[in-house]
Design an enzyme around this catalytic site. Structure first.
Site, PDB file in Angstrom:
ATOM      1  N   HIS A 110       3.740   6.692  -7.670  1.00 36.99           N
ATOM      2  CA  HIS A 110       2.517   8.184  -7.722  1.00 36.99           C
ATOM      3  C   HIS A 110       3.373   9.142  -7.865  1.00 36.99           C
ATOM      4  O   HIS A 110       3.245  10.368  -8.134  1.00 36.99           O
ATOM      5  CB  HIS A 110       1.221   8.547  -6.375  1.00 36.99           C
TER       6      HIS A 110
ATOM      7  N   HIS B  93       1.161  -0.631   0.046  1.00 39.36           N
ATOM      8  CA  HIS B  93       0.020  -0.031   0.142  1.00 39.36           C
ATOM      9  C   HIS B  93       1.463   1.380   0.147  1.00 39.36           C
ATOM     10  O   HIS B  93       0.385   2.100  -1.090  1.00 39.36           O
ATOM     11  CB  HIS B  93      -0.930  -0.048   1.927  1.00 39.36           C
ATOM     12  N   GLU B  94       1.541   1.241   0.476  1.00 34.13           N
ATOM     13  CA  GLU B  94       2.606   2.651   1.312  1.00 34.13           C
ATOM     14  C   GLU B  94       3.473   2.796  -0.184  1.00 34.13           C
ATOM     15  O   GLU B  94       3.392   3.588  -0.495  1.00 34.13           O
ATOM     16  CB  GLU B  94       3.714   2.738   2.351  1.00 34.13           C
TER      17      GLU B  94
ATOM     18  N   HIS C 196       1.277   5.126  -2.558  1.00 29.05           N
ATOM     19  CA  HIS C 196       1.609   5.998  -2.508  1.00 29.05           C
ATOM     20  C   HIS C 196       3.371   6.945  -2.949  1.00 29.05           C
ATOM     21  O   HIS C 196       3.487   7.520  -4.182  1.00 29.05           O
ATOM     22  CB  HIS C 196       1.875   6.796  -1.066  1.00 29.05           C
TER      23      HIS C 196
END
Length: 666
Positions: free
Chosen positions: A461, A454-455, A458
């Site tokens: 992105h 998940h991290e 980011h």
């Protein structure tokens, strides 16, 4: 890369001083220019300004989250109101606002490209939302509100860190730790020794209400102690108590919203998100709540039967849920965390899982850099290269918990990508994994593996950002859109090709048995009643606090919380909110005030996107490049939902989310 080997605590105060002065001078030159306003001499000039202040801020505030100390905490308390006042001075400067407004009113005549036109739109909106159009008396009050709020948020964070450390549970008898692995027990012993408690065992607290160790501890009394320590943080009437702090934060936010013309803080925040209205955000939460609660109640009945076998006559309590949930999962699906951990070694998860998936999707490669300075010895640094071999940026991984680090997991940037400034991104992921005893491997729980993927979503992105203006870089998108790419990246954790590459026994190298893979997939929906209900309770609690008006006087935090949960239909004794008010750092000291709903809002987009990947062949460069080109690389440089529609070819549909969470009756 910041020169961490040359930065000392004494450097931050003068660096902030210099950064503030330099930025103020730059703003004065822009606002006071005798030249008529143009896009370049006003909007682009604003984009170029404040580089020193931005650099010291990014380094300092990552450190106060990742590795703080009393000196840094004192400086944070001192600098927070100065920064609030500085940003107010910019957004409330009448000369600067006049130049921005004039350009905005002439925007159709300026011949701007799409990204520049969107930048002008966003800058004008930011000035308006900051109160640039308010009467002078209201602006003076607004400045005071923002200054006090900055100090209160800092106090909330510091109180929570101290109380979390203070409430860590000490255990004298190792027999009470039955159910934990030998490594976990040894880690608890080392944690106690580090606090001067040799011969004892320390169970540290993580940020959410439900502590991970509750799933393993067989001793019911110790589970109760651990749970009650967790839920009492910030609400004990001591020097770390957060009740008065959060009440004041909520009241000041309500007053600020009223000054800006909104009924409440939630209305103010969400008007600039993709949801647009608080009614839309709350409406989604309320639509999901009945089915989630019904699922949780059914699961509770089953867990009660398991508890009754062990403790006849006992009533299921919150500290029992995770333990008996694991027992049900083991009995029904023959899979539990203890079985899985040996296959989830940190380095393999990171290099052969997280990085491997990024290579398959986007052509990225990673080289660990041992020569670059770090802010803490435990940090790992990787240089990231694009598919053509060109350098893309730097990625830092800070994975272990420590007393000087706040709870939870998050991504920060030290440098944002920008073509205008010629900057490539420097990105950091923070997790809170318990460090194993010296010489032992770091074995992750299933949830910790999810968090790592998940991290890194980011981080992707930010790393894959390809925008001109720094305002739009990477994750600088609406709050209820920012979780979307990171949630999409979770899908690759169990993708067969990725899983087979990293899920190998840390001793034998044997792959995760196919029967366990199948059981994992079969068990995906188990526990969603609890997970969805605890999340919805927190998200609705956030909306309740930020839905108050200036007429509301909240005198009792516990009563307000109970009434809010009851009204929303999510008041289950056995399923407390993921965060209670006094340790709800996301909304009282982080950037998620009135925005915690964004996780489920983003998950609608995420679940629909996962369907798209599956329909189009899954893990491939063609799919990754399409997602990168149309969405990840664009950052905030266009309307976020327009970017989604370009990627997906239509508006999002909610059905995949309902199916994923077992809420098809919602």
């Amino acid at each position: 890369m910041p020169p961490f080997d040359r930065i000392t605590e004494e450097h931050y105060a003068p660096a902030f001083e210099a950064g503030l002065a330099e930025h103020a001078a730059e703003i004065e030159a822009i606002a006071g220019s005798a030249e008529p306003p143009t896009f370049d001499n006003t909007i682009v000039a604003l984009e170029r300004s404040g580089r020193l202040l931005g650099r010291v801020s990014s380094v300092f505030f990552n450190l106060t989250s990742s590795d703080t100390n009393p000196v840094l905490q004192d400086l944070q308390a001192e600098v927070a109101p100065k920064l609030a006042a500085h940003h107010d001075a910019i957004r409330l400067d009448p000369k600067l606002y006049g130049r921005v407004r004039e350009l905005y009113e002439r925007r159709e005549e300026l011949g701007l490209d799409a990204e520049s036109a969107w930048l002008l739109e966003r800058v004008h909106t930011d000035f308006e939302r900051a109160g640039a159009g308010l009467p002078e008396a209201d602006q003076r009050r607004l400045r005071k509100l923002n200054e006090e709020l900055s100090m209160l948020s800092t106090s909330f964070q510091e109180n929570l860190l101290r109380d979390t450390n203070d409430l860590a549970v000490l255990v004298d008898d190792p027999a009470e730790l039955a159910g934990l692995s030998a490594d976990a027990i040894a880690s608890a012993g080392e944690a106690a020794a580090a606090r001067g408690e040799q011969g004892r065992y320390l169970l540290n607290l993580s940020l959410p209400t439900s502590q991970p160790l509750l799933a393993s501890l067989q001793n019911r009394e110790l589970r109760r102690r651990l749970f009650e320590a967790s839920v009492s943080r910030g609400n004990r009437g001591n020097d770390n108590d957060n009740t008065a702090v959060l009440r004041r934060i909520a009241a000041l936010r309500a007053e600020r919203a009223a000054l800006l013309g909104y009924p409440h803080h939630a209305g103010y925040v969400i008007s600039d998100e993709t949801a647009r209205t608080s009614d839309a955000a709350v409406g989604l939460l309320e639509r999901l709540a009945p089915a989630a609660v019904a699922n949780a109640k059914r699961d509770a009945d089953e867990l009660q039967r398991y508890l009754a076998e062990d403790v006849p006559g006992a009533k299921l309590e919150p500290w029992d849920w995770a333990f008996y949930g694991e027992r049900v999962r083991k009995a029904r699906y023959d899979v539990d965390d203890a079985t899985l951990r040996p296959y989830f070694e940190l380095d393999r998860v990171l290099v052969d899982g997280v990085f491997f998936a990024a290579g398959k999707l986007y052509g990225l490669s990673f080289t660990e850099r041992h020569d670059l300075p770090k802010y803490h010895p435990e940090v790992r640094v990787f240089e990231v290269f694009d598919a053509d071999g060109s350098p893309l940026g730097l990625f830092l991984g800070d994975y272990y918990t420590r007393d000087s680090k706040r709870g939870g997991a998050w991504m920060n940037t030290f440098v944002d990508q920008s073509d205008l400034l010629g900057d490539r991104p420097v990105v950091v992921n923070n997790l809170n994994i318990t460090r194993p005893p010296e010489g032992e491997p770091t074995l992750l729980s299933f949830d910790e593996v999810v968090t790592a993927f998940h991290e890194f979503g980011h981080a992707l992105h930010a790393l894959l950002s390809a925008v001109k203006y720094p305002t739009f870089s990477g994750t600088n998108v609406p709050r209820d859109f920012v979780e979307y790419p990171s949630q999409v990246n979770e899908m690759w954790m169990l993708w067969p090709e990725v899983l087979a590459n990293y899920a190998k026994h840390h001793q034998t190298g044997e792959p995760l048995p196919q029967r366990l893979v199948e059981r994992l997939e079969e068990s995906a929906q188990y526990g969603q009643g609890f997970a969805t209900t605890e999340y919805l309770a927190a998200a609705l609690l956030d909306q309740a606090w930020h839905g108050i008006s200036t007429d509301d006087d909240i005198s009792d935090v516990t009563r307000f919380e109970a009434q809010a949960l009851e009204k929303a239909g999510v008041a289950l004794h056995t399923v407390p909110p993921r965060y209670r008010s006094t340790y709800f750092a996301h909304v009282f000291s982080g950037g998620y005030s009135a925005g915690y709903y964004s996780y489920i809002w983003s998950e609608v987009l995420d679940a629909d996107t996962v369907e798209w990947f599956k329909e189009n062949g899954g893990l491939s460069r063609a799919n990754g490049d399409h997602f990168r080109r149309e969405l990840l690389s664009r950052g905030g440089s266009l309307d976020s939902m327009a970017a989604f529609r370009t990627f997906r070819g239509r508006d999002p549909e909610i059905t995949p989310l309902l199916k994923r969470r077992g809420l098809t009756g919602a």
